[in-house]
Design an enzyme around this catalytic site. Structure first.
Site, PDB file in Angstrom:
ATOM      1  N   HIS B  14       0.839  -1.190   0.000  1.00 51.24           N
ATOM      2  CA  HIS B  14       0.000   0.000   0.000  1.00 51.24           C
ATOM      3  C   HIS B  14       0.878   1.245   0.000  1.00 51.24           C
ATOM      4  O   HIS B  14       2.110   1.182   0.026  1.00 51.24           O
ATOM      5  CB  HIS B  14      -0.984   0.000   1.182  1.00 51.24           C
ATOM      6  CG  HIS B  14      -0.421   0.431   2.493  1.00 51.24           C
ATOM      7  ND1 HIS B  14      -1.183   1.037   3.466  1.00 51.24           N
ATOM      8  CD2 HIS B  14       0.825   0.325   3.005  1.00 51.24           C
ATOM      9  CE1 HIS B  14      -0.423   1.286   4.511  1.00 51.24           C
ATOM     10  NE2 HIS B  14       0.788   0.883   4.272  1.00 51.24           N
ATOM     11  N   CYS B  33       5.804   6.606   4.519  1.00 46.12           N
ATOM     12  CA  CYS B  33       4.625   5.780   4.201  1.00 46.12           C
ATOM     13  C   CYS B  33       4.000   6.175   2.863  1.00 46.12           C
ATOM     14  O   CYS B  33       3.102   5.502   2.363  1.00 46.12           O
ATOM     15  CB  CYS B  33       3.563   5.888   5.302  1.00 46.12           C
ATOM     16  SG  CYS B  33       4.159   5.281   6.889  1.00 46.12           S
ATOM     17  N   HIS B  39       5.142   0.313  -0.344  1.00 47.23           N
ATOM     18  CA  HIS B  39       5.801  -0.568   0.609  1.00 47.23           C
ATOM     19  C   HIS B  39       4.708  -1.576   1.020  1.00 47.23           C
ATOM     20  O   HIS B  39       3.648  -1.611   0.392  1.00 47.23           O
ATOM     21  CB  HIS B  39       6.372   0.202   1.807  1.00 47.23           C
ATOM     22  CG  HIS B  39       5.350   0.845   2.670  1.00 47.23           C
ATOM     23  ND1 HIS B  39       4.693   2.004   2.297  1.00 47.23           N
ATOM     24  CD2 HIS B  39       4.820   0.493   3.865  1.00 47.23           C
ATOM     25  CE1 HIS B  39       3.825   2.329   3.246  1.00 47.23           C
ATOM     26  NE2 HIS B  39       3.884   1.426   4.198  1.00 47.23           N
ATOM     27  N   HIS B  41       3.101  -4.746   4.139  1.00 50.48           N
ATOM     28  CA  HIS B  41       3.056  -5.269   5.512  1.00 50.48           C
ATOM     29  C   HIS B  41       2.484  -6.684   5.523  1.00 50.48           C
ATOM     30  O   HIS B  41       1.742  -7.078   4.628  1.00 50.48           O
ATOM     31  CB  HIS B  41       2.131  -4.408   6.391  1.00 50.48           C
ATOM     32  CG  HIS B  41       2.601  -3.001   6.568  1.00 50.48           C
ATOM     33  ND1 HIS B  41       3.676  -2.670   7.341  1.00 50.48           N
ATOM     34  CD2 HIS B  41       2.142  -1.826   6.052  1.00 50.48           C
ATOM     35  CE1 HIS B  41       3.854  -1.351   7.319  1.00 50.48           C
ATOM     36  NE2 HIS B  41       2.946  -0.808   6.542  1.00 50.48           N
ATOM     37  N   ASP B  79      -5.006 -10.312   0.173  1.00 50.63           N
ATOM     38  CA  ASP B  79      -3.737 -11.040   0.340  1.00 50.63           C
ATOM     39  C   ASP B  79      -2.961 -11.061  -0.974  1.00 50.63           C
ATOM     40  O   ASP B  79      -3.491 -11.445  -2.021  1.00 50.63           O
ATOM     41  CB  ASP B  79      -4.015 -12.478   0.805  1.00 50.63           C
ATOM     42  CG  ASP B  79      -2.720 -13.184   1.169  1.00 50.63           C
ATOM     43  OD1 ASP B  79      -1.819 -12.536   1.733  1.00 50.63           O
ATOM     44  OD2 ASP B  79      -2.612 -14.390   0.876  1.00 50.63           O
ATOM     45  N   HIS B  80      -1.679 -10.648  -0.891  1.00 49.40           N
ATOM     46  CA  HIS B  80      -0.820 -10.542  -2.070  1.00 49.40           C
ATOM     47  C   HIS B  80      -1.423  -9.583  -3.099  1.00 49.40           C
ATOM     48  O   HIS B  80      -1.297  -9.788  -4.303  1.00 49.40           O
ATOM     49  CB  HIS B  80      -0.509 -11.916  -2.665  1.00 49.40           C
ATOM     50  CG  HIS B  80       0.482 -12.684  -1.832  1.00 49.40           C
ATOM     51  ND1 HIS B  80       0.143 -13.250  -0.632  1.00 49.40           N
ATOM     52  CD2 HIS B  80       1.815 -12.930  -1.990  1.00 49.40           C
ATOM     53  CE1 HIS B  80       1.215 -13.828  -0.101  1.00 49.40           C
ATOM     54  NE2 HIS B  80       2.242 -13.647  -0.889  1.00 49.40           N
ATOM     55  N   GLU B 124      -0.719  -3.690  12.030  1.00 54.77           N
ATOM     56  CA  GLU B 124       0.016  -3.368  10.805  1.00 54.77           C
ATOM     57  C   GLU B 124       1.498  -3.707  10.973  1.00 54.77           C
ATOM     58  O   GLU B 124       2.168  -4.117  10.029  1.00 54.77           O
ATOM     59  CB  GLU B 124      -0.151  -1.879  10.503  1.00 54.77           C
ATOM     60  CG  GLU B 124       0.253  -1.500   9.103  1.00 54.77           C
ATOM     61  CD  GLU B 124      -0.122  -0.068   8.780  1.00 54.77           C
ATOM     62  OE1 GLU B 124      -0.946   0.154   7.878  1.00 54.77           O
ATOM     63  OE2 GLU B 124       0.412   0.861   9.434  1.00 54.77           O
TER      64      GLU B 124
END
Lengths: 135, 135, 135, 135, 135, 135
Positions: B14, B33, B39, B41, B79-80, B124
């Protein structure tokens, strides 16, 4: 000889992709890890230094100093970055956890002032861990 | 009344970015950020359902069923993935952890067949946690 | 050479009991672990494979493939099972954590398609861990 | 050969201080760790014993017995103690984590009745770990 | 309303001791926690702020700002300190975990710039947790 | 008012089974959790007591005393036991985590000498948690 481990974390985006292969081959090998819009992880990095205890300090290496080395040469280049694009020491390397661990080893192995680098451990998720010992 | 929690994880990319602001303002508010190259998480999601115990089964809700609901309506979409680009239920929303938690609440609150949704918790990083209870 | 670890969990019942000994001897050696009505654990299994990185993929072994091997040959036979009764590869073996680790090693050592099995780690509780390296 | 690990914890005060150095030198080397009013930690200790499995029991060493040895010779002397003042086996030793690990090794290495001591691991914080293998 | 939690850690020495009681009474009430030579812990602190999401940022409060407040008013005064001697906001207070949690609440409750302080959670060991919500 | 939590663990066998239903119905509802040969878990129990701080001690309740109550009335009856067969306070109750949490609440709610019982939390696996607050 004592083994001293410093744990650090970083959050990064990446994509598993081999530019020498077709998109279909990449999709077949890497599946959802190859999403062209990227995904990311909270990586946990453990750097292990092995050495003799200095009798004056009781330290193999001051962990504060080890932390600074890891931050300067690794974390500052990967945290909140895209490993495929932003990280100089990953250029031209598929950012699998195996390859990241080896690249981190190469990045710091000559910068440990006391003892010597013994192991780089990298966890990508809570179920997948990777370790390189320079062998 | 018993509170039942199911824990799931997902790995996503994100970027914190408000399109109504200038690049300078985004950089000032969001700092690293807001990296335009993204980047990511490993998010940890906990969904809490509150309800009465069914005397026939001893369950408020079968956690296997709760897991399937979370996977179908949330994990399969995040996810991914890239939360700014790929996830339908995050469209037009700054993907801060606060906003992701609220969006996940909205995504599943009407899909809990037994008891009712009590809380969505999202971590996070290992130091930052967020919780929304629909209030 | 890189070490790749996959972590899986399973929940099983067992009882420490040596049929060649009397009940009194079993009770003396194994204490509460010998309860004839069984007890159980959430076991945490870590399988470590060591090998060279494949330059085409960046992988020693795809962890998804390693996960499938562990699930097929181990987890499906022990999760939500009784290790003394239900698990074929534990037949005639006292299900101590040491013996379970060795049996899991034997169960998968010839089924690793890339690299080779380096270690099987098993934790039985949060304070007791066991490791077998085939030596 | 199987490696058996028992994990124990203890809470202690200490201060890093070398009496052969001046206060200024101590402050320079140890910084806040040299606070004359002390500080403290929750230490996590892992003791690893390596040995053959006894076929009668399935054990290398009964972890209950290992726990008792660790408690008698280590935990009872360090838990809720000041490592610089109260602990006999730390007398005259700078209580760095490296030195504590070595001292714990010496304290128990001849007291393991089955197998032999393989490793003493000590974590001082969630980011700093230390290991001694008697080499 | 979203609950935002920031986790920080600190390592400190302390001693449970009530100066209004005799040494025998202190020993009877506090046992080994009253060791006159001190002991210590790695405390884990979680500060929870509750508030509305700012639509411009997606934040209730920027966790970086929350971290700085906690570090300035709490961590800098307790980390690598003796809570009975060094910490101004603990003066005259028995440093039980309950009292530390309340003192930390008082230390930061008027310094939260967005939302309001909801809870202070403090763990003293991995088995003992304490929470204060200002009620 | 401060919330004090004590964490304990126990390892037990169980089977989800309703004797009022047929085997087919049990299998349909409970699946692998209904294995007639049992399975088991490492349960993690957290007992939360809420109360005023005693100014003489700084305690709501001495956690050592809380630990003893939990061990006497709960852990001694469930650790290394079969919850369907061995545990008096589970007799006639389907041992789902929900029902175990409620039964533990009933077992200790009148035995807390200071403050009052606020919550019983039980985790059955690392992904499934259950909480009962007596409401």
């Amino acid at each position: 000889m004592v083994f001293v481990t410093r744990r650090e974390t970083f959050s990064a985006a990446h994509r598993l992709f081999n530019p020498d292969l077709t998109d279909e081959e990449n999709e077949k090998i890497f599946g959802k890890c190859s999403n062209p819009n990227w995904h990311g992880h909270n990586y946990v990095l453990e750097v292990v230094v092995a050495g003799e205890i200095n009798p004056e300090t009781g330290f193999v290496i001051d962990v504060k100093e080890l932390k600074e080395i890891i931050n300067k040469y690794v974390i500052s280049k990967v945290d909140h970055k895209n490993l495929n694009i932003d990280t100089d020491f990953m250029r031209g390397i598929i950012p699998s956890a195996e390859n990241i661990a080896v690249a981190i080893w190469n990045q710091i192995k000559d910068r440990i002032p006391y003892g010597k680098l013994y192991s780089v451990k990298l966890s990508e998720t809570e179920n997948n861990f990777f370790e390189y010992r320079g062998e």
